[in-house]
Write an enzyme that holds these catalytic residues in place. Sequence first.
Site, PDB file in Angstrom:
ATOM      1  N   HIS A   1      34.703  10.179 -22.037  1.00 28.77           N
ATOM      2  CA  HIS A   1      33.708   9.885 -20.984  1.00 28.77           C
ATOM      3  C   HIS A   1      32.901  11.159 -20.705  1.00 28.77           C
ATOM      4  CE1 HIS A   1      32.766   7.640 -17.020  1.00 28.77           C
ATOM      5  NE2 HIS A   1      31.948   8.685 -17.097  1.00 28.77           N
TER       6      HIS A   1
ATOM      7  N   HIS B   1      32.854   1.372 -14.110  1.00 24.36           N
ATOM      8  CA  HIS B   1      32.920   2.268 -12.952  1.00 24.36           C
ATOM      9  C   HIS B   1      33.477   1.421 -11.816  1.00 24.36           C
ATOM     10  CE1 HIS B   1      31.392   5.729 -10.437  1.00 24.36           C
ATOM     11  NE2 HIS B   1      31.774   4.825  -9.534  1.00 24.36           N
TER      12      HIS B   1
ATOM     13  N   ASP C   1      34.401  13.007 -17.759  1.00 25.96           N
ATOM     14  CA  ASP C   1      33.309  12.669 -16.845  1.00 25.96           C
ATOM     15  C   ASP C   1      32.521  13.926 -16.483  1.00 25.96           C
ATOM     16  OD1 ASP C   1      31.600  11.077 -15.419  1.00 25.96           O
ATOM     17  OD2 ASP C   1      32.903  10.831 -13.690  1.00 25.96           O
TER      18      ASP C   1
ATOM     19  N   LYS D   1      28.890  -0.141 -20.607  1.00 24.76           N
ATOM     20  CA  LYS D   1      29.352   0.453 -19.348  1.00 24.76           C
ATOM     21  C   LYS D   1      28.776  -0.299 -18.162  1.00 24.76           C
ATOM     22  CE  LYS D   1      30.949   3.592 -16.449  1.00 24.76           C
ATOM     23  NZ  LYS D   1      30.557   4.981 -16.316  1.00 24.76           N
TER      24      LYS D   1
ATOM     25  N   HIS E   1      37.558   6.855 -15.253  1.00 22.03           N
ATOM     26  CA  HIS E   1      37.865   7.914 -14.270  1.00 22.03           C
ATOM     27  C   HIS E   1      38.696   7.422 -13.080  1.00 22.03           C
ATOM     28  CE1 HIS E   1      34.272   6.139 -12.574  1.00 22.03           C
ATOM     29  NE2 HIS E   1      33.460   6.792 -13.357  1.00 22.03           N
TER      30      HIS E   1
ATOM     31  N   HIS F   1      28.758  12.858 -19.812  1.00 23.03           N
ATOM     32  CA  HIS F   1      27.317  12.720 -19.532  1.00 23.03           C
ATOM     33  C   HIS F   1      26.580  13.846 -20.238  1.00 23.03           C
ATOM     34  CE1 HIS F   1      27.862   9.611 -16.441  1.00 23.03           C
ATOM     35  NE2 HIS F   1      29.024  10.220 -16.258  1.00 23.03           N
TER      36      HIS F   1
HETATM   37  O1  DOR Z   1      30.357  12.037 -10.266  1.00 24.53           O
HETATM   38  C1  DOR Z   1      29.783  11.297 -11.034  1.00 24.53           C
HETATM   39  N1  DOR Z   1      28.694  11.688 -11.707  1.00 24.53           N
HETATM   40  N2  DOR Z   1      30.233  10.040 -11.184  1.00 24.53           N
HETATM   41  C2  DOR Z   1      29.561   9.130 -11.897  1.00 24.53           C
HETATM   42  O2  DOR Z   1      30.002   8.011 -11.979  1.00 24.53           O
HETATM   43  C3  DOR Z   1      28.263   9.477 -12.523  1.00 24.53           C
HETATM   44  C4  DOR Z   1      28.143  10.906 -12.757  1.00 24.53           C
HETATM   45  C5  DOR Z   1      26.715  11.339 -13.052  1.00 24.53           C
HETATM   46  O3  DOR Z   1      26.066  10.669 -13.861  1.00 24.53           O
HETATM   47  O4  DOR Z   1      26.284  12.327 -12.494  1.00 24.53           O
HETATM   48 ZN    ZN Z   2      30.661   9.217 -15.559  1.00 23.37          ZN
END
Ligand code: DOR
Ligand code: ZN
Length: 332
Positions: free
Chosen positions: A12, A131, A237, A94, A165, A14
């Site tokens: 997971h 989520h 995450d 997702k 998460h 970003h």
């Molecule tokens: O803390 C987070 N940041 N939780 C999420 O679900 C998304 C992520 C983000 O994209 O910044």
């Molecule tokens: Zn995330």
Amino acid sequence: MKHTIYSPFDMHIHFRQEEMLRLIAPLSAKTFAGGVIMPNLIPPIDNAEHLLQYQSEIYEAVNGYDFTPFMTLFFRSYSERELLEIKDKIIGIKLYPAGATTNSDAGVKEMSKAEGTFALMEEMGIRLLVHGETHGFVMDREKEFISIYDYLAKKFPRLHIVMEHITTKEAVDFLDRYENVTATVTLQHLLITLDDVIGGYMNPHLFCKPIAKRYEDREALLEAALKAHPKLCFGSDSAPHPIHKKECCGCAAGVFTAPIALQVLTDLFEKNNSLENLQNFVSDNAIKNYSLTKSNKNVTLVKEPFKVPSQYGNVVPMYADGELNWSILSVQ
Ligand code: DOR
Ligand code: ZN
């Protein structure tokens, strides 16, 4: 002292877009063999063309590193034709409840309206990553969502559902209830509680969604991770935001851990006499749960101090300016 991890996967992550993508992606690609890339971009990735475009941007950004981006699509109602076209290019779809977190406004408002797509996904063997937070009181959102996981797991018994998460004891307990449910857990949720976020001076760099919970929750998560519960995989995450979006009013949710994740995990497992289970937690469980192929990328860590930079570009990592007990020695 040294420790080698074979083919580490981050299930997971970003990576963002443009300049941020080019800054961030190499930091994961340096040590991880692959990772599950989140689709909550602006606009969200919800069609094949956008997905393939983003995937090629990722390959360009990680140029020179052996790293496989496992792509995800942002959940909306999809037709059978759309899913057939895309199913071999993704690791899953997702689902975000609308407004639950960063760039999720286009998420699901009513679960019942999504059932047609869930049924198609079940038929085609497309995984559903979730989520799992309601819009209730912030500390109860994940606990309240368990009843939705229960309904999904029961109604679509052949749909592989990933609770993303997880942050609560209830979610850990739920893992053993249905065969078709697995989960990911982040680094920060194994280490911190709400006290670290707002119990003393508020720390915006530890603010994320779902928010860190109680001590008993952290204990349950840590216990499951340390014994490498077979249905639990590491998913950082890691969610970078520029410093001006974190150190401000209206702080964005996300903890940036990609460049320190393996060092901190090794320390955590060593301290808890569980180093022998780290391989399962960061690689083998993912290979089994997502039918991945093991990569030849191996990371050797050494027990020597690593000073965490104050920033990577304009992003502040977890443990900024701190010293970790383990460093990356080599990647082969
Ligand atoms: O803390 C987070 N940041 N939780 C999420 O679900 C998304 C992520 C983000 O994209 O910044
Ligand atoms: Zn995330």
